[in-house]
Motif scaffolding. Structure first.
Motif, mmCIF file in Angstrom:
data_model
loop_
_atom_site.group_PDB
_atom_site.id
_atom_site.type_symbol
_atom_site.label_atom_id
_atom_site.label_comp_id
_atom_site.label_asym_id
_atom_site.label_seq_id
_atom_site.Cartn_x
_atom_site.Cartn_y
_atom_site.Cartn_z
ATOM 1 N N ASP A 24 -14.569 -4.399 -7.642
ATOM 2 C CA ASP A 24 -15.413 -5.850 -7.507
ATOM 3 C C ASP A 24 -15.751 -6.911 -5.907
ATOM 4 N N GLU A 25 -15.877 -7.837 -6.561
ATOM 5 C CA GLU A 25 -15.361 -8.762 -5.065
ATOM 6 C C GLU A 25 -14.006 -9.708 -4.777
ATOM 7 N N ARG A 26 -12.704 -8.354 -5.356
ATOM 8 C CA ARG A 26 -11.543 -8.924 -4.958
ATOM 9 C C ARG A 26 -11.201 -8.740 -3.346
ATOM 10 N N GLU A 27 -10.542 -8.984 -3.481
ATOM 11 C CA GLU A 27 -9.613 -8.590 -1.924
ATOM 12 C C GLU A 27 -9.165 -7.150 -1.504
ATOM 13 N N LEU A 28 -9.607 -6.606 -0.568
ATOM 14 C CA LEU A 28 -9.439 -4.824 -0.359
ATOM 15 C C LEU A 28 -8.227 -4.913 0.449
ATOM 16 N N VAL A 29 -7.190 -4.118 -0.312
ATOM 17 C CA VAL A 29 -6.515 -3.731 1.112
ATOM 18 C C VAL A 29 -5.636 -2.913 1.366
ATOM 19 N N LEU A 30 -5.762 -2.041 2.363
ATOM 20 C CA LEU A 30 -6.175 -0.287 2.694
ATOM 21 C C LEU A 30 -4.758 -0.519 2.994
ATOM 22 N N LEU A 31 -3.925 0.508 2.492
ATOM 23 C CA LEU A 31 -2.388 0.286 2.587
ATOM 24 C C LEU A 31 -1.860 1.888 3.328
ATOM 25 N N HIS A 32 -1.087 2.076 4.710
ATOM 26 C CA HIS A 32 -0.864 3.153 4.962
ATOM 27 C C HIS A 32 0.511 3.155 5.050
ATOM 28 N N VAL A 33 1.566 3.439 4.613
ATOM 29 C CA VAL A 33 3.334 3.823 4.836
ATOM 30 C C VAL A 33 3.835 4.788 5.793
ATOM 31 N N THR A 34 3.968 4.496 6.610
ATOM 32 C CA THR A 34 4.750 6.069 7.761
ATOM 33 C C THR A 34 6.070 6.514 7.726
ATOM 34 N N ASP A 35 6.257 7.825 7.547
ATOM 35 C CA ASP A 35 7.702 7.862 7.047
ATOM 36 C C ASP A 35 8.165 7.868 8.559
ATOM 37 N N ASP A 36 9.466 7.231 8.694
ATOM 38 C CA ASP A 36 9.600 7.436 10.112
ATOM 39 C C ASP A 36 11.174 8.156 10.608
ATOM 40 N N ALA A 37 11.444 9.227 9.201
ATOM 41 C CA ALA A 37 12.112 9.770 9.290
ATOM 42 C C ALA A 37 12.489 11.576 10.275
ATOM 43 N N VAL A 38 11.003 11.573 10.384
ATOM 44 C CA VAL A 38 10.950 11.994 11.947
ATOM 45 C C VAL A 38 11.560 11.716 13.519
ATOM 46 N N PRO A 39 10.428 10.892 13.129
ATOM 47 C CA PRO A 39 10.834 10.131 14.483
ATOM 48 C C PRO A 39 12.307 10.079 14.881
ATOM 49 N N GLU A 40 13.059 9.285 13.804
ATOM 50 C CA GLU A 40 14.561 9.321 14.163
ATOM 51 C C GLU A 40 14.864 10.471 14.744
ATOM 52 N N ALA A 90 -0.405 -1.781 7.937
ATOM 53 C CA ALA A 90 0.179 -0.537 7.996
ATOM 54 C C ALA A 90 1.822 -0.366 8.164
ATOM 55 N N LEU A 91 2.626 -0.154 7.284
ATOM 56 C CA LEU A 91 3.554 -0.032 7.066
ATOM 57 C C LEU A 91 4.967 1.279 7.034
ATOM 58 N N HIS A 92 6.138 0.727 7.851
ATOM 59 C CA HIS A 92 6.650 2.214 8.189
ATOM 60 C C HIS A 92 8.109 1.932 6.688
ATOM 61 N N GLY A 93 8.502 3.665 6.707
ATOM 62 C CA GLY A 93 9.778 3.461 5.526
ATOM 63 C C GLY A 93 10.139 4.523 4.965
ATOM 64 N N ARG A 94 10.403 4.313 3.504
ATOM 65 C CA ARG A 94 10.088 5.080 2.460
ATOM 66 C C ARG A 94 9.051 5.077 1.643
ATOM 67 N N ALA A 95 7.847 5.791 1.486
ATOM 68 C CA ALA A 95 6.781 5.341 1.397
ATOM 69 C C ALA A 95 6.244 4.717 -0.108
ATOM 70 N N GLU A 96 7.614 5.172 -1.295
ATOM 71 C CA GLU A 96 7.376 4.524 -2.744
ATOM 72 C C GLU A 96 7.870 3.350 -2.532
ATOM 73 N N HIS A 97 8.904 2.427 -1.788
ATOM 74 C CA HIS A 97 9.675 1.865 -1.542
ATOM 75 C C HIS A 97 8.452 0.580 -1.157
ATOM 76 N N GLN A 98 7.603 0.684 -0.574
ATOM 77 C CA GLN A 98 7.251 0.248 0.512
ATOM 78 C C GLN A 98 5.757 -0.067 -0.055
ATOM 79 N N VAL A 99 5.266 0.943 -1.075
ATOM 80 C CA VAL A 99 3.993 0.736 -1.145
ATOM 81 C C VAL A 99 4.568 -0.553 -2.765
ATOM 82 N N VAL A 100 5.709 0.117 -3.380
ATOM 83 C CA VAL A 100 5.970 -1.046 -4.156
ATOM 84 C C VAL A 100 6.072 -2.425 -4.034
ATOM 85 N N ARG A 101 6.530 -3.086 -2.885
ATOM 86 C CA ARG A 101 6.660 -3.971 -2.195
ATOM 87 C C ARG A 101 5.820 -4.363 -2.002
ATOM 88 N N ALA A 102 4.469 -3.397 -1.838
ATOM 89 C CA ALA A 102 3.055 -3.952 -0.894
ATOM 90 C C ALA A 102 2.466 -4.195 -2.814
#
Length: 163
Positions: A24-40, A90-102
């Protein structure tokens, strides 16, 4: 309040289409989470084996840059498909945890099935999506990224031996 649209490689178009239909007319938030495990891991391998004193050659930095650019491009493409303004997150970390927090305080979270796409049932959810569905602090709209499989893909009922 807002609608969170979880943007992941491979399933994001279905999520964006669902947002266009249900937000509808609600605010939309497009969320992407990058897992930092590979760069780390690359940072650690380089520091431990190869790169003492040569931070400029650290492959982890290059992987971080590539990940950031890929996330920005994906969010931009999702917003173009959405065809209306949206906030990009755009968030970083464990996707499932970041999505639940967001999703805290959201009206709705939209995500897609990312497991077995050939059969109905619990295996149509990957581990991260299963976690999100089980722990989301708001209603979840779970969409098929393609056409849903037919009822013939339902597993048979469990066999219960007689008395």
């Amino acid at each position: 309040m807002s609608v969170i649209v979880w943007i992941t490689e491979g399933t994001w178009p279905a999520c964006v289409d669902a947002a266009r239909e249900h937000a509808d007319e609600r605010e939309l938030v497009l969320l992407h989470v990058t897992d930092d495990a590979v760069p780390e891991a690359a940072h650690g391998a380089f520091a431990g084996l190869l790169g003492r004193g040569h931070r400029e050659r650290d492959p982890g930095t290059r992987l971080e840059d590539l990940s950031r650019t890929a996330a920005e491009d994906l969010l931009a493409e999702a917003e173009r498909r959405l065809d209306r303004p949206a906030r990009r997150l755009a968030l970083h970390g464990r996707a499932e945890h970041q999505v639940v927090r967001a999703a805290q305080g959201a009206d709705l979270l939209i995500c897609a099935r990312d497991g077995d796409r050939a059969h109905l049932g619990p295996r149509s959810l990957g581990p991260a999506t299963r976690f999100v569905v089980d722990h989301a602090p708001c209603p979840v709209l779970l969409v098929w990224p393609d056409t849903a499989p037919g009822l013939g893909s339902l597993p048979p009922p469990p066999h219960h031996p007689g008395p």
